[in-house]
Design a protein around this motif. Structure first.
Motif, PDB file in Angstrom:
ATOM      1  N   PRO A 256      -5.734 -14.102   1.372  1.00  0.00           N
ATOM      2  CA  PRO A 256      -5.152 -14.386   0.048  1.00  0.00           C
ATOM      3  C   PRO A 256      -6.150 -14.328  -1.109  1.00  0.00           C
ATOM      4  O   PRO A 256      -5.831 -13.794  -2.169  1.00  0.00           O
ATOM      5  N   ARG A 257      -7.358 -14.857  -0.905  1.00  0.00           N
ATOM      6  CA  ARG A 257      -8.336 -14.835  -2.009  1.00  0.00           C
ATOM      7  C   ARG A 257      -8.846 -13.424  -2.254  1.00  0.00           C
ATOM      8  O   ARG A 257      -9.016 -13.005  -3.397  1.00  0.00           O
ATOM      9  N   ALA A 258      -9.076 -12.677  -1.180  1.00  0.00           N
ATOM     10  CA  ALA A 258      -9.552 -11.304  -1.332  1.00  0.00           C
ATOM     11  C   ALA A 258      -8.466 -10.435  -1.968  1.00  0.00           C
ATOM     12  O   ALA A 258      -8.747  -9.608  -2.836  1.00  0.00           O
ATOM     13  N   ARG A 259      -7.230 -10.634  -1.534  1.00  0.00           N
ATOM     14  CA  ARG A 259      -6.124  -9.868  -2.116  1.00  0.00           C
ATOM     15  C   ARG A 259      -5.956 -10.186  -3.596  1.00  0.00           C
ATOM     16  O   ARG A 259      -5.720  -9.303  -4.415  1.00  0.00           O
ATOM     17  N   ALA A 260      -6.090 -11.473  -3.952  1.00  0.00           N
ATOM     18  CA  ALA A 260      -5.992 -11.871  -5.367  1.00  0.00           C
ATOM     19  C   ALA A 260      -7.101 -11.215  -6.188  1.00  0.00           C
ATOM     20  O   ALA A 260      -6.864 -10.729  -7.302  1.00  0.00           O
ATOM     21  N   ALA A 261      -8.318 -11.177  -5.642  1.00  0.00           N
ATOM     22  CA  ALA A 261      -9.437 -10.531  -6.345  1.00  0.00           C
ATOM     23  C   ALA A 261      -9.172  -9.042  -6.509  1.00  0.00           C
ATOM     24  O   ALA A 261      -9.431  -8.461  -7.568  1.00  0.00           O
ATOM     25  N   ALA A 262      -8.639  -8.408  -5.465  1.00  0.00           N
ATOM     26  CA  ALA A 262      -8.329  -6.975  -5.531  1.00  0.00           C
ATOM     27  C   ALA A 262      -7.257  -6.692  -6.582  1.00  0.00           C
ATOM     28  O   ALA A 262      -7.397  -5.767  -7.390  1.00  0.00           O
ATOM     29  N   MET A 263      -6.208  -7.497  -6.587  1.00  0.00           N
ATOM     30  CA  MET A 263      -5.135  -7.298  -7.552  1.00  0.00           C
ATOM     31  C   MET A 263      -5.635  -7.521  -8.981  1.00  0.00           C
ATOM     32  O   MET A 263      -5.275  -6.774  -9.888  1.00  0.00           O
ATOM     33  N   ASP A 264      -6.466  -8.538  -9.162  1.00  0.00           N
ATOM     34  CA  ASP A 264      -7.030  -8.786 -10.491  1.00  0.00           C
ATOM     35  C   ASP A 264      -7.876  -7.597 -10.931  1.00  0.00           C
ATOM     36  O   ASP A 264      -7.780  -7.150 -12.078  1.00  0.00           O
ATOM     37  N   TYR A 265      -8.677  -7.073 -10.024  1.00  0.00           N
ATOM     38  CA  TYR A 265      -9.498  -5.915 -10.363  1.00  0.00           C
ATOM     39  C   TYR A 265      -8.608  -4.725 -10.742  1.00  0.00           C
ATOM     40  O   TYR A 265      -8.845  -4.059 -11.750  1.00  0.00           O
ATOM     41  N   LEU A 266      -7.582  -4.459  -9.950  1.00  0.00           N
ATOM     42  CA  LEU A 266      -6.709  -3.323 -10.231  1.00  0.00           C
ATOM     43  C   LEU A 266      -5.959  -3.489 -11.553  1.00  0.00           C
ATOM     44  O   LEU A 266      -5.746  -2.506 -12.267  1.00  0.00           O
ATOM     45  N   ARG A 267      -5.578  -4.716 -11.885  1.00  0.00           N
ATOM     46  CA  ARG A 267      -4.894  -4.959 -13.162  1.00  0.00           C
ATOM     47  C   ARG A 267      -5.818  -4.691 -14.352  1.00  0.00           C
ATOM     48  O   ARG A 267      -5.350  -4.363 -15.430  1.00  0.00           O
ATOM     49  N   HIS A 268      -7.117  -4.836 -14.145  1.00  0.00           N
ATOM     50  CA  HIS A 268      -8.085  -4.679 -15.236  1.00  0.00           C
ATOM     51  C   HIS A 268      -9.040  -3.510 -15.002  1.00  0.00           C
ATOM     52  O   HIS A 268     -10.138  -3.489 -15.541  1.00  0.00           O
TER      53      HIS A 268
END
Length: 104
Positions: free
Chosen positions: A5-17
């Protein structure tokens, strides 16, 4: 994409920005997120970010976007920097890649 969950959240945040040009230190995540990326994807978080940028760039180029616009979209402020990174990974410049793909 990692499932942690934390890695996925970091990945999604990176992709959004992804279009925001930033130094890798500016996108810092905890060590456990780095470990999760390495364990689940076989890549470091930095390597995953680079691969994600280049995958998105490749898809945009295939779709007909101009290399300069693609560079900005994936966070490169300067086309030559993007072109160097893209060429390093694909063995072709963005323009050459686009031309080759349009022939297929």
């Amino acid at each position: 994409m990692p499932t942690d969950p934390r890695a996925r959240a970091a990945a999604m945040d990176y992709l959004r920005h992804i279009d925001v040009s930033r130094e890798s230190a500016a996108f810092d995540v905890p060590a456990e997120v780095h470990r999760a990326f390495r364990d689940e994807t076989g890549m470091t978080f930095a390597r995953w970010r680079y691969a994600a940028r280049m995958r998105i760039a490749r898809d945009l180029l295939v779709g007909g976007a101009r290399p300069g616009a693609v560079a900005r979209r994936v966070g490169y402020a300067h086309l030559p920097s993007f072109s160097t990174a893209f060429t390093r990974l694909h063995g072709l410049s963005p323009r050459e890649f686009q031309e080759r793909e349009s022939e297929v």
